[in-house]
Design a protein around this motif. Structure first.
Motif, PDB file in Angstrom:
ATOM      1  N   HIS A  91       1.015  -1.194  -0.069  1.00  0.00           N
ATOM      2  CA  HIS A  91       0.034   0.095   0.164  1.00  0.00           C
ATOM      3  C   HIS A  91       0.852   1.341   0.015  1.00  0.00           C
ATOM      4  CE1 HIS A  91      -3.332  -2.436   1.891  1.00  0.00           C
ATOM      5  NE2 HIS A  91      -3.119  -2.760   0.428  1.00  0.00           N
ATOM      6  N   LEU A  92       2.170   1.056  -0.621  1.00  0.00           N
ATOM      7  CA  LEU A  92       2.869   2.181  -0.497  1.00  0.00           C
ATOM      8  C   LEU A  92       2.990   2.788  -2.208  1.00  0.00           C
ATOM      9  CD1 LEU A  92       4.790   4.122   0.864  1.00  0.00           C
ATOM     10  CD2 LEU A  92       6.516   2.847   0.104  1.00  0.00           C
ATOM     11  N   TYR A  93       2.576   3.951  -2.566  1.00  0.00           N
ATOM     12  CA  TYR A  93       2.685   4.503  -3.955  1.00  0.00           C
ATOM     13  C   TYR A  93       3.297   5.867  -3.628  1.00  0.00           C
ATOM     14  CZ  TYR A  93      -1.313   1.339  -3.937  1.00  0.00           C
ATOM     15  OH  TYR A  93      -1.826   0.042  -3.678  1.00  0.00           O
ATOM     16  N   ASP A  94       3.529   6.320  -2.734  1.00  0.00           N
ATOM     17  CA  ASP A  94       4.024   7.740  -2.184  1.00  0.00           C
ATOM     18  C   ASP A  94       5.241   7.553  -1.432  1.00  0.00           C
ATOM     19  OD1 ASP A  94       3.034   7.364   0.171  1.00  0.00           O
ATOM     20  OD2 ASP A  94       1.362   8.908   0.000  1.00  0.00           O
ATOM     21  N   PHE A  95       5.560   8.148  -0.442  1.00  0.00           N
ATOM     22  CA  PHE A  95       6.743   8.281   0.403  1.00  0.00           C
ATOM     23  C   PHE A  95       6.391   8.121   1.817  1.00  0.00           C
ATOM     24  CE2 PHE A  95       7.817  10.919  -3.313  1.00  0.00           C
ATOM     25  CZ  PHE A  95       8.772  10.270  -3.784  1.00  0.00           C
ATOM     26  N   TYR A  96       5.237   8.064   2.212  1.00  0.00           N
ATOM     27  CA  TYR A  96       4.723   8.191   3.570  1.00  0.00           C
ATOM     28  C   TYR A  96       4.183   7.298   4.493  1.00  0.00           C
ATOM     29  CZ  TYR A  96       5.151  12.338   0.995  1.00  0.00           C
ATOM     30  OH  TYR A  96       5.794  13.396   0.047  1.00  0.00           O
ATOM     31  N   SER A  97       4.439   6.080   4.192  1.00  0.00           N
ATOM     32  CA  SER A  97       4.277   4.920   5.129  1.00  0.00           C
ATOM     33  C   SER A  97       5.092   3.988   5.256  1.00  0.00           C
ATOM     34  CB  SER A  97       2.725   4.256   4.761  1.00  0.00           C
ATOM     35  OG  SER A  97       2.784   3.457   3.562  1.00  0.00           O
ATOM     36  N   TYR A  98       5.328   3.402   6.283  1.00  0.00           N
ATOM     37  CA  TYR A  98       6.348   2.323   6.762  1.00  0.00           C
ATOM     38  C   TYR A  98       5.678   0.871   6.861  1.00  0.00           C
ATOM     39  CZ  TYR A  98       9.890   0.199   9.678  1.00  0.00           C
ATOM     40  OH  TYR A  98      10.903  -0.493  10.217  1.00  0.00           O
ATOM     41  N   TRP A  99       5.943  -0.055   5.986  1.00  0.00           N
ATOM     42  CA  TRP A  99       5.166  -1.287   5.876  1.00  0.00           C
ATOM     43  C   TRP A  99       4.891  -1.938   7.316  1.00  0.00           C
ATOM     44  CZ3 TRP A  99      10.336  -1.016   4.872  1.00  0.00           C
ATOM     45  CH2 TRP A  99      11.008  -1.910   5.381  1.00  0.00           C
ATOM     46  N   ARG A 100       5.707  -1.891   7.979  1.00  0.00           N
ATOM     47  CA  ARG A 100       5.756  -2.743   9.411  1.00  0.00           C
ATOM     48  C   ARG A 100       4.692  -2.019  10.353  1.00  0.00           C
ATOM     49  NH1 ARG A 100      10.153  -6.101   9.628  1.00  0.00           N
ATOM     50  NH2 ARG A 100      12.269  -5.090   8.660  1.00  0.00           N
ATOM     51  N   SER A 101       4.403  -0.727  10.215  1.00  0.00           N
ATOM     52  CA  SER A 101       3.385  -0.439  11.088  1.00  0.00           C
ATOM     53  C   SER A 101       1.878  -0.269  10.220  1.00  0.00           C
ATOM     54  CB  SER A 101       3.782   0.961  11.914  1.00  0.00           C
ATOM     55  OG  SER A 101       4.508   1.698  10.777  1.00  0.00           O
ATOM     56  N   PHE A 102       2.103  -0.162   8.940  1.00  0.00           N
ATOM     57  CA  PHE A 102       1.183   0.242   8.111  1.00  0.00           C
ATOM     58  C   PHE A 102       0.354  -1.057   7.820  1.00  0.00           C
ATOM     59  CE2 PHE A 102      -0.738   2.453   4.052  1.00  0.00           C
ATOM     60  CZ  PHE A 102      -1.443   3.315   4.724  1.00  0.00           C
ATOM     61  N   VAL A 103       1.069  -2.351   7.322  1.00  0.00           N
ATOM     62  CA  VAL A 103       0.702  -3.497   6.698  1.00  0.00           C
ATOM     63  C   VAL A 103       1.124  -4.634   7.455  1.00  0.00           C
ATOM     64  CG1 VAL A 103       0.358  -4.370   4.443  1.00  0.00           C
ATOM     65  CG2 VAL A 103       0.865  -2.234   4.409  1.00  0.00           C
ATOM     66  N   GLY A 104       2.255  -4.963   7.357  1.00  0.00           N
ATOM     67  CA  GLY A 104       2.622  -6.343   7.950  1.00  0.00           C
ATOM     68  C   GLY A 104       3.911  -6.197   8.460  1.00  0.00           C
ATOM     69  N   ASN A 105       4.668  -7.029   9.411  1.00  0.00           N
ATOM     70  CA  ASN A 105       5.942  -6.829   9.801  1.00  0.00           C
ATOM     71  C   ASN A 105       6.829  -7.779   8.893  1.00  0.00           C
ATOM     72  OD1 ASN A 105       8.249  -6.644  11.514  1.00  0.00           O
ATOM     73  ND2 ASN A 105       7.414  -7.990  13.058  1.00  0.00           N
ATOM     74  N   PHE A 106       7.008  -7.451   7.558  1.00  0.00           N
ATOM     75  CA  PHE A 106       7.577  -8.310   6.650  1.00  0.00           C
ATOM     76  C   PHE A 106       9.053  -8.244   6.672  1.00  0.00           C
ATOM     77  CE2 PHE A 106       3.748  -6.485   3.835  1.00  0.00           C
ATOM     78  CZ  PHE A 106       2.969  -7.573   4.530  1.00  0.00           C
ATOM     79  N   THR A 107       9.602  -9.431   6.313  1.00  0.00           N
ATOM     80  CA  THR A 107      11.169  -9.510   6.552  1.00  0.00           C
ATOM     81  C   THR A 107      11.535  -8.834   5.208  1.00  0.00           C
ATOM     82  OG1 THR A 107      10.672 -11.825   7.451  1.00  0.00           O
ATOM     83  CG2 THR A 107      12.889 -11.295   6.428  1.00  0.00           C
ATOM     84  N   THR A 108      12.717  -8.321   5.177  1.00  0.00           N
ATOM     85  CA  THR A 108      13.378  -7.716   4.047  1.00  0.00           C
ATOM     86  C   THR A 108      14.639  -8.480   3.661  1.00  0.00           C
ATOM     87  OG1 THR A 108      14.961  -6.326   5.480  1.00  0.00           O
ATOM     88  CG2 THR A 108      12.809  -5.256   4.996  1.00  0.00           C
ATOM     89  N   LEU A 109      15.017  -8.195   2.548  1.00  0.00           N
ATOM     90  CA  LEU A 109      16.226  -8.738   1.904  1.00  0.00           C
ATOM     91  C   LEU A 109      17.363  -8.801   2.828  1.00  0.00           C
ATOM     92  CD1 LEU A 109      18.011 -10.181  -0.548  1.00  0.00           C
ATOM     93  CD2 LEU A 109      17.684  -8.080  -1.706  1.00  0.00           C
ATOM     94  N   PRO A 110      17.672  -7.905   3.121  1.00  0.00           N
ATOM     95  CA  PRO A 110      19.041  -7.539   4.348  1.00  0.00           C
ATOM     96  C   PRO A 110      18.625  -8.198   5.412  1.00  0.00           C
ATOM     97  CG  PRO A 110      18.011  -5.332   3.822  1.00  0.00           C
ATOM     98  CD  PRO A 110      17.270  -6.284   2.772  1.00  0.00           C
ATOM     99  N   GLN A 111      17.487  -8.122   6.002  1.00  0.00           N
ATOM    100  CA  GLN A 111      17.090  -8.770   7.263  1.00  0.00           C
ATOM    101  C   GLN A 111      17.249 -10.265   6.986  1.00  0.00           C
ATOM    102  OE1 GLN A 111      13.033  -7.876   8.207  1.00  0.00           O
ATOM    103  NE2 GLN A 111      13.032  -9.305  10.012  1.00  0.00           N
ATOM    104  N   TYR A 112      16.690 -10.810   5.936  1.00  0.00           N
ATOM    105  CA  TYR A 112      16.835 -12.294   5.806  1.00  0.00           C
ATOM    106  C   TYR A 112      18.424 -12.620   5.883  1.00  0.00           C
ATOM    107  CZ  TYR A 112      15.484 -17.056   4.205  1.00  0.00           C
ATOM    108  OH  TYR A 112      15.637 -18.298   4.061  1.00  0.00           O
ATOM    109  N   PHE A 113      19.038 -11.925   5.369  1.00  0.00           N
ATOM    110  CA  PHE A 113      20.616 -12.346   5.273  1.00  0.00           C
ATOM    111  C   PHE A 113      21.129 -12.144   6.767  1.00  0.00           C
ATOM    112  CE2 PHE A 113      22.347 -13.227   1.087  1.00  0.00           C
ATOM    113  CZ  PHE A 113      21.549 -12.871   0.269  1.00  0.00           C
ATOM    114  N   LYS A 114      20.543 -11.219   7.254  1.00  0.00           N
ATOM    115  CA  LYS A 114      21.179 -10.958   8.778  1.00  0.00           C
ATOM    116  C   LYS A 114      20.743 -12.170   9.641  1.00  0.00           C
ATOM    117  CE  LYS A 114      21.000  -7.396  12.386  1.00  0.00           C
ATOM    118  NZ  LYS A 114      19.490  -7.021  12.873  1.00  0.00           N
ATOM    119  N   GLU A 115      19.369 -12.425   9.585  1.00  0.00           N
ATOM    120  CA  GLU A 115      19.021 -13.521  10.246  1.00  0.00           C
ATOM    121  C   GLU A 115      19.647 -14.666  10.108  1.00  0.00           C
ATOM    122  OE1 GLU A 115      14.846 -13.381   9.626  1.00  0.00           O
ATOM    123  OE2 GLU A 115      14.534 -11.654  11.042  1.00  0.00           O
TER     124      GLU A 115
END
Ligand code: NAG
Ligand code: NAG
Ligand code: NAG
Ligand code: NAG
Length: 518
Positions: A91-115
């Motif tokens: 639900h991000l088409y502009d610059f103004y929302s952060y997925w973890r708080s707006f939609v879901g706590n999704f794992t990112t590419l770097p986060q996956y490598f970190k884990e």
């Protein structure tokens, strides 16, 4: 009686061990993102480009000739790439929302490598800074240390270009070649980012923990501020014979048009009486913009060479990409902000020590930036990430990807399936406007969504009513339809959607598009 004598057995075990070690060794991963880079590179056959370092890198790499961004705007494209989810999911088409708080706590590419035990680090513009990455570039979840931002980043939109009279720094020009000595801290952001990346690489030399390093270049994003000498490599006359439209193509729906407001607003363009919204920009200025774009690309290519010289390519997987394209006068348009091929097509070049290529290998299947996450995971031989399950709400699956791994293609075991790319762009209304800015509407102003499907032969785009309050679209409420046949019209000049001869294919593509959006 047969037996294996001890020395051959040892040898066999040794070879097996080397083989397994090669398969399971954790390669380091370096991902390089260029801001607003279309495939204006020698490696993509662009004869105007001067990109020796990227071209050399491409020599031993796989070059994805038809890679596409999910939305031609920095924050949505980057969050999509880095989370493996489409803008419609985030639900991000502009610059103004952060997925973890707006939609879901999704794992990112770097986060996956970190884990998975990697040390992850980001230099420059990787996540779009600001709200869309929680003002922290998603640290600490994505990164092992806070992101490096060059201290000169703060001058990115400052009046630090020399004016035409006395070299006094007081203009915010679009075209801004500079002497480094005149600049704040006598440097530029990308020079600082690469210096930091080199420092990081040196610091990891004695460390056995594998790393994931992301380096985000700010150029060629406007303004075109780069060391002067790069301009001299590009005679202005080479950009007069650039094939592009003088005016908006007649069959192009108004809703598809982006009035390039950010180009108009710069000090060297705002007094030039460029008629809103359709222009045009004069031939001379058009050549100057193109020249400055190519010079900016040459500048970051030079820095890319410095980065590559420091990498051990025998132990490192490298992916190089642009976040989206940029129109250089095609359709008489400038900048990104659209659903056209020039705004969506990006360079994507991947190299792994696992595949020793003697020559560049051009890959012609259609790929999306969404594919980068699962591909890098597979190239590093980490546990593969699953494809997001569409029936069971994607929102509950925190670690998954909406893209596909390109590993089978890189390995040469792809079954030759035909792939498509899906992209989208929002508008606040039917016609281009300054207020709200139709180039980059805020979520609350979005009334229309353009969905664009790139298939092997066609680009099909449908602009429909979009309800920003519940993120739903009304497929029966249509504001524009476009169909381009790439066999005859790679420039997307002739909108065929109204021609009866194309009715069947148009309807087929419309069904395919609606199905892909889901
Ligand atoms: C999000 O997920 C991470 C691990 O993936 C976890 O550490 C964090 O607490 C989660 N945050 C929320 C708000 O659930
Ligand atoms: C986002 O930022 C806020 C405020 O700085 C902070 O409280 C919150 O923990 C951050 N969220 C994550 C997931 O890091
Ligand atoms: C057009 O531009 C190219 C550079 O790509 C140059 O080599 C060529 O000479 C130019 N042709 C004319 C007629 O100016
Ligand atoms: C400004 O542009 C308009 C529309 O293109 C044109 O009619 C007008 O003559 C221009 N004025 C100047 C001063 O160039």
């Amino acid at each position: 009686m047969s037996y294996i004598s001890a020395p051959p057995l040892l040898l066999l075990l040794l070879l097996l061990w080397i083989g397994l070690a090669a398969v399971f060794a954790h390669y380091n991963v370096v991902m390089v993102i260029f801001d607003d880079l279309r495939p204006a590179l020698g490696a993509y056959g662009d004869s105007r480009a001067r990109t020796p370092h990227l071209d050399e890198f491409a020599q031993g790499s796989s070059i994805f000739m038809r890679a596409y961004s999910q939305q031609a705007l920095c924050a949505p494209s980057r969050n999509s790439l880095l989370t493996g989810r489409r803008p419609d999911t985030l639900h991000l088409y502009d610059f103004y929302s952060y997925w973890r708080s707006f939609v879901g706590n999704f794992t990112t590419l770097p986060q996956y490598f970190k884990e998975q035990g990697y040390y992850t680090y980001s230099c420059g513009k990787v996540f779009h800074p600001g709200l869309s990455s929680n003002n922290t570039d998603d640290f600490p979840l994505s990164w092992s240390a806070p992101t490096f931002h060059p201290r000169t980043e703060q001058y990115m939109n400052s009046p630090v270009c020399p004016d035409h009279s006395g070299g006094v720094l007081r203009k915010n020009y679009l075209i801004c070649p500079v002497h480094l000595q005149t600049q704040p801290y006598k440097t530029l952001p990308d020079i600082e980012s690469v210096a930091e990346a080199l420092r990081f690489l040196d610091s990891r030399k004695k460390n056995r923990q594998p790393y994931f390093l992301a380096v985000g270049f700010h150029k060629p994003h406007i303004n075109f501020r780069f060391p002067r000498q790069f301009l001299d490599r590009f005679p202005l006359t080479h950009f007069y014979n650039y094939t592009a439209d003088a005016v908006k193509p007649p069959g192009m729906p108004d809703v598809a048009w982006n009035p390039y407001t950010d180009v108009r607003s710069r000090d060297d363009f705002k007094h030039r009486n460029i008629s809103f919204p359709y222009g045009p920009i004069s031939g001379h200025q058009a050549a100057q913009i193109r020249q400055a774009y190519y010079a900016s690309v040459a500048y970051v290519d030079d820095l890319f060479g410095k980065l590559m010289a420091h990498l051990d390519l025998e132990r490192t997987v490298v992916a190089v990409l642009g976040d989206h394209g940029w129109s250089l006068g095609e359709h008489a348009e400038w900048a990104k902000y659209s659903n056209f091929e020039v705004a969506l097509r990006v360079p994507l070049i991947i190299r792994s020590p696992e595949f020793r290529l003697e020559q560049p290998r051009q890959m012609h299947s259609i790929t999306e930036l969404l594919d980068v996450f699962p591909t890098l995971v597979d190239l590093a031989h980490l546990p593969p990430i699953p494809t997001c399950n569409r029936s069971n709400s994607e929102l509950q699956q925190l670690t998954c990807s909406e893209g596909k791994s390109l590993y089978p293609q890189l390995q040469g075991t792809d079954l030759g399936e035909e792939h498509v790319a899906l992209s989208q762009y929002p508008r606040p209304g039917m016609l281009p406007t300054k207020h709200p800015n139709s180039d980059k509407p805020k979520l609350r102003n979005i009334k229309i969504m353009g969905y664009s499907l790139r298939t092997n032969l066609y680009r099909y785009t449908l602009w429909v009513r979009f309800h920003a309050n519940n993120f739903s679209q009304d497929w029966h409420n249509i504001y524009g339809e476009e169909l381009y046949d790439h066999r005859l019209d790679s420039g997307e000049e002739f909108n065929l959607s109204a021609l009866p001869e194309f009715n069947i294919i148009r309807q087929h593509l419309r069904r395919q598009l609606i199905e892909a959006v889901g």
